[in-house]
Each structure stands twice: as C-alpha cells, then as structure tokens.
Design an enzyme around this catalytic site. Structure first.
Site: not given
Length: 185
Positions: A17, A97, A120, A139, A141
């Site tokens: 994926f 944020e 990660e 947009e 969030e």
C-alpha cells in the site's frame, strides 16, 4: 547487544500500500538461525513534536483520533515533508496548530514510535519564548488549543486524556526540567 548477531537479511520486499502519509510493505527475511519469516513494515517520513511552554503552562491541542475512536490531548506535532529541516518543521507545526510562534526550538530527544513494525522517528523539541497568534490548521484538522499546568497534564495522563508517547515524554521532560533545569537526563 550490538553487532549483527540478530540481523534479519531481507530476501524480498513486496509493496502492499502507498498512501498519503505511510506505505506498507512485506519483507521476506532470513533469520539469524537460517530460517525465513515475513515482516509487515510501515514506512513513514518522520515527524516532529513541540513541548511548547508559555507562562509556565504547556500548550496542547485536543483532536479526534480516528484510529483510537476518541479525542486525545496532545502536544503540537506533524509529519516532516521531504527534505524539510526538522526544527523549521517544528516551528511550522506549532504555529499552524496553536497560533503560537517562536524564533527557535531546542531539541530534547528523537525516538522511534513503534520499532516493531514502523520506521517512524519522532523529533521532540522544546519552545519557551512564544508569541500568541492565530492558528491555521490544515483543512482536515479540527482541534482546540489549551494551555495547561503540569498538574493538569499529570491529571490528564491519569484520566487517559493524554495517552500518546510523545506527549507523555514531553510532560516528563517538563517535570524533569523543573526539578533539575534540564529536559534530559
């Protein structure tokens, strides 16, 4: 333990994926004992997070986390863009944020979030010379910003409102700084 005593040699990689943020692959590996196995691996571009302190309070955001099926209180964070400077990304995420801006962040630590299945790496920074402003979240969030005391942060951990590793690590780094003057051991 060091060296390659436990190394697993990749024999074949199957892409499964490719998403906007992550990709998934299955690696067929040879184990140290000569046997073979498969490993499901999530590839991630890395992320940054900020322990943002203003007037002896930590700036946090609350947002719904679909993977958990509930809202979560967290420190500001986001993924790295290809080639992006980590400190600049931390400053960008903080302002997007929360609306708070700063001219510099200082590194606390970098750590792998789930090394059993993902690559990660998260880079944790501290910012303590903040200027309030207006948040500009992405947009998709939807979040609320709050400034909380150390005692409230610890209460949120006890209640499960804060339950992600990066925010818990930031709270403990903040507490350590209060006790010793350093964010790290």
């Amino acid at each position: 333990m060091s060296g390659n005593k436990y190394e697993e040699v990749t024999l074949k990689t199957e892409p499964v994926f490719q998403g906007k943020v992550i990709s998934l692959q299955i690696d067929h590996v040879r184990l140290p004992n000569g046997e073979t196995a498969t490993r499901e691996i999530v590839k991630h571009p890395g992320a940054v997070a900020v322990l943002a302190l203003h007037k002896d309070k930590m700036i946090v955001v609350e947002q719904f986390r679909k993977a958990l099926g509930r809202s979560q209180v967290e420190i500001p964070a986001g993924k790295l863009e290809p080639g992006e400077d980590k400190a600049e990304a931390a400053i960008r995420e903080l302002e997007e944020e929360t609306g708070y801006s700063c001219s510099e962040v200082r590194p606390i630590s970098s750590f792998y979030t789930s090394p059993g299945f993902a690559d990660e790496i998260l880079h944790l920074y501290v910012a303590d010379r903040l200027t309030a402003g207006v948040a500009k979240p992405d947009e998709d969030e939807f979040l609320d910003c709050e400034a909380i005391t150390l005692e409230t942060a610890k209460q949120y951990i006890a209640e499960g409102r804060i339950s992600d590793a990066k925010t818990i690590a930031a709270v403990y780094a903040w507490q350590l700084h209060r006790l010793t003057g350093s964010y790290t051991l």
